[in-house]
Design a protein around this motif. Structure first.
Motif, PDB file in Angstrom:
ATOM      1  N   MET A   1       0.820  -1.202   0.000  1.00  0.00           N
ATOM      2  CA  MET A   1       0.000   0.000   0.000  1.00  0.00           C
ATOM      3  C   MET A   1       0.854   1.253   0.000  1.00  0.00           C
ATOM      4  SD  MET A   1      -2.952  -1.096  -0.333  1.00  0.00           S
ATOM      5  CE  MET A   1      -3.819   0.434  -0.131  1.00  0.00           C
ATOM      6  N   ASP A  83      -0.067  -4.478 -12.444  1.00  0.00           N
ATOM      7  CA  ASP A  83      -0.764  -4.590 -11.158  1.00  0.00           C
ATOM      8  C   ASP A  83      -1.870  -3.547 -11.063  1.00  0.00           C
ATOM      9  OD1 ASP A  83       1.067  -6.577 -10.396  1.00  0.00           O
ATOM     10  OD2 ASP A  83       2.464  -5.089  -9.597  1.00  0.00           O
ATOM     11  N   TYR A  85      -3.707  -1.188  -8.033  1.00  0.00           N
ATOM     12  CA  TYR A  85      -3.720  -0.704  -6.651  1.00  0.00           C
ATOM     13  C   TYR A  85      -4.924   0.224  -6.500  1.00  0.00           C
ATOM     14  CZ  TYR A  85       1.180  -2.209  -6.805  1.00  0.00           C
ATOM     15  OH  TYR A  85       2.330  -2.938  -6.960  1.00  0.00           O
ATOM     16  N   ASP A 100      -0.888  -8.644 -10.039  1.00  0.00           N
ATOM     17  CA  ASP A 100      -1.418  -8.655  -8.670  1.00  0.00           C
ATOM     18  C   ASP A 100      -2.434  -7.540  -8.441  1.00  0.00           C
ATOM     19  OD1 ASP A 100       0.345 -10.724  -8.229  1.00  0.00           O
ATOM     20  OD2 ASP A 100       1.896  -9.433  -7.366  1.00  0.00           O
ATOM     21  N   THR A 102      -3.973  -5.164  -5.181  1.00  0.00           N
ATOM     22  CA  THR A 102      -3.895  -4.705  -3.795  1.00  0.00           C
ATOM     23  C   THR A 102      -4.965  -3.646  -3.613  1.00  0.00           C
ATOM     24  OG1 THR A 102      -1.501  -5.096  -3.730  1.00  0.00           O
ATOM     25  CG2 THR A 102      -2.441  -3.698  -2.004  1.00  0.00           C
ATOM     26  N   SER A 104      -7.671  -1.564  -0.621  1.00  0.00           N
ATOM     27  CA  SER A 104      -7.972  -1.262   0.774  1.00  0.00           C
ATOM     28  C   SER A 104      -9.125  -0.282   0.833  1.00  0.00           C
ATOM     29  CB  SER A 104      -6.738  -0.669   1.473  1.00  0.00           C
ATOM     30  OG  SER A 104      -7.049  -0.262   2.786  1.00  0.00           O
ATOM     31  N   ASN A 119      -1.514 -12.582  -7.437  1.00  0.00           N
ATOM     32  CA  ASN A 119      -1.993 -12.632  -6.056  1.00  0.00           C
ATOM     33  C   ASN A 119      -2.930 -11.455  -5.772  1.00  0.00           C
ATOM     34  OD1 ASN A 119      -0.305 -14.848  -5.685  1.00  0.00           O
ATOM     35  ND2 ASN A 119       1.393 -13.569  -4.998  1.00  0.00           N
ATOM     36  N   ALA A 120      -3.781 -11.617  -4.755  1.00  0.00           N
ATOM     37  CA  ALA A 120      -4.701 -10.560  -4.330  1.00  0.00           C
ATOM     38  C   ALA A 120      -4.508 -10.307  -2.842  1.00  0.00           C
ATOM     39  CB  ALA A 120      -6.146 -10.938  -4.624  1.00  0.00           C
ATOM     40  N   ARG A 121      -4.381  -9.016  -2.482  1.00  0.00           N
ATOM     41  CA  ARG A 121      -4.265  -8.622  -1.066  1.00  0.00           C
ATOM     42  C   ARG A 121      -5.353  -7.591  -0.815  1.00  0.00           C
ATOM     43  NH1 ARG A 121       0.655  -7.313  -4.259  1.00  0.00           N
ATOM     44  NH2 ARG A 121       1.903  -9.219  -4.216  1.00  0.00           N
TER      45      ARG A 121
END
Length: 395
Positions: A1, A83, A85, A100, A102, A104, A119-121
């Protein structure tokens, strides 16, 4: 992040000087696209990375690099070759991401139209996963709903966890919760499910262990480091404001200089309204989930008010000693940085430091409250005191 926020900040700084104050600002630098504004509905055709920031962000189209999106309400259905974000209060991802993801926010959701190649966060209060993920999944939230296939490992830290009909975990499912939950065999067989109890005491014990492992800096060095970080933050904030809204900032600064007493009273009113929203929002019951947002708004308003107050007082001192009324942006930023240093040094004086800081906050909030009232009520223009009675009736 951290990477996302840094890149969005850099993008904003680069976009700032391009135009004066349009609703939407755009800049293309080195193949990267930077877009900012209050309401964004962008169709991307970015040859490189794309950076978007606004109150409401809607991103369509395609980016041949990474996509960085930040705002209050963020929706991304633009395809990303790299990616993605995303950060905001409400985040919805409907795009196909080659690498990926990311994200929030208060509420984070990947729709069934999304597909994550890596990947996923995901981090938020409520997180819902409905799009397939080819890599691994990491989720930290209060409530988690998994209703998609994940080819890799899954790690979930949450208070409540639910599995939809499309949920499938190809690797190991590790989840941390207060109590074990029932994991259907179709999601993951028992031998590939690991449960770790989540409790406050366990978190405190783990924190104590980490503190023992971490080196302890001397108190003075910690203070200096904290001051440097705070100074850099306020300089970046000042550069962002001077780049995005120089005219509006100048108007608020002049309003403080013209009527400091009135502005101080308006600051008390504005701060009272913000703090009053906390119990009022909670009393509505349905507004309880929004109480954290109100508290966050208070912190943001306090920080912005402090910065605006310090900047306004510093510029008033600057002009009082013969400085230009409208100097260059670099000069204004230097004056602002000097003001932050001086006010920080005042904190070492008992009582005086607190009064000075609080006064700056009230001045800044007062100017912001005045600007908000003028925006909501409108400006009727100049009022003239004209007696329309006949001449013989005026005597």
């Amino acid at each position: 992040m951290t990477r996302m926020f840094c890149t969005v900040l850099i993008g904003a700084l680069l976009c700032g000087p391009v135009t004066a104050e349009p609703d939407v600002q755009r800049a293309d630098i080195g193949g990267d696209s930077f877009v900012s504004g209050r309401l964004l509905d962008e169709t991307l055709e970015a040859p490189g990375d794309a950076f978007l920031a606004g109150r409401t962000v809607r991103a369509h189209g395609r980016s041949n690099g990474d996509i960085h999106a930040a705002g209050f309400d963020v929706t991304v259905d633009a395809a990303a070759t790299g990616d993605l974000y995303a950060a905001g209060a409400f985040v919805l991802v409907q795009s196909r991401v080659t690498e990926d993801l990311t994200a929030s926010g208060f509420s984070v959701r990947t729709g069934n139209g999304s597909a994550i190649g890596g990947n996923a966060r995901l981090f938020g209060r409520k997180v819902t996963i409905e799009g397939p993920i080819d890599g691994a999944l990491l989720v930290t939230a209060q409530d988690v709903v998994l209703n998609a296939a994940v080819q890799g490992d899954v790690r979930i830290v949450a208070q409540s966890i639910a599995f939809g009909p499309e949920a499938l975990v190809g690797g190991t499912l590790t989840y941390s919760a207060r109590e074990p939950v029932t994991v259907p065999n179709r999601v993951a067989p028992e031998e590939r499910v690991v449960f770790e109890r989540l409790s406050a005491s366990a978190a405190r014990d783990r924190w104590r262990e980490l503190r023992k492992e971490m080196p302890v800096l001397p108190a003075f060095a910690s203070l200096v480091f904290g001051f440097i970080v705070s100074l850099l933050f306020f300089i970046a904030l000042g550069a962002l404001m001077l780049g995005f809204m120089p005219k509006r900032l100048s108007r608020m600064r002049r309003s403080i200089a013209a009527a400091p007493g009135q502005t101080l009273v308006l600051g008390v009113i504005g701060l009272s309204i913000l703090f009053g929203l906390v119990p009022i929002t909670g009393l509505t019951i349905i507004g309880l989930p929004f109480v954290p947002i109100v508290l966050l708004s208070i912190v943001v308003a306090w920080t912005l008010g402090y910065a605006l107050g310090a900047y306004s007082v510093a510029m008033r001192v600057w002009t009082g000693f013969g400085g230009e009324e409208d100097p260059s942006r670099l000069t204004r930023l230097s004056v602002f940085a000097a003001a932050i240093v001086v006010v920080a040094l005042l904190n070492f004086i008992p009582f005086v430091g607190w009064v000075a800081n609080y006064t700056l906050v009230l001045l800044g909030l007062g100017a912001m409250t005045s600007a908000l009232f003028h925006y909501m009520i409108g400006n009727p223009g100049d009022a003239f005191d004209i007696d329309l009675k006949p001449v013989d009736e005026r005597s």
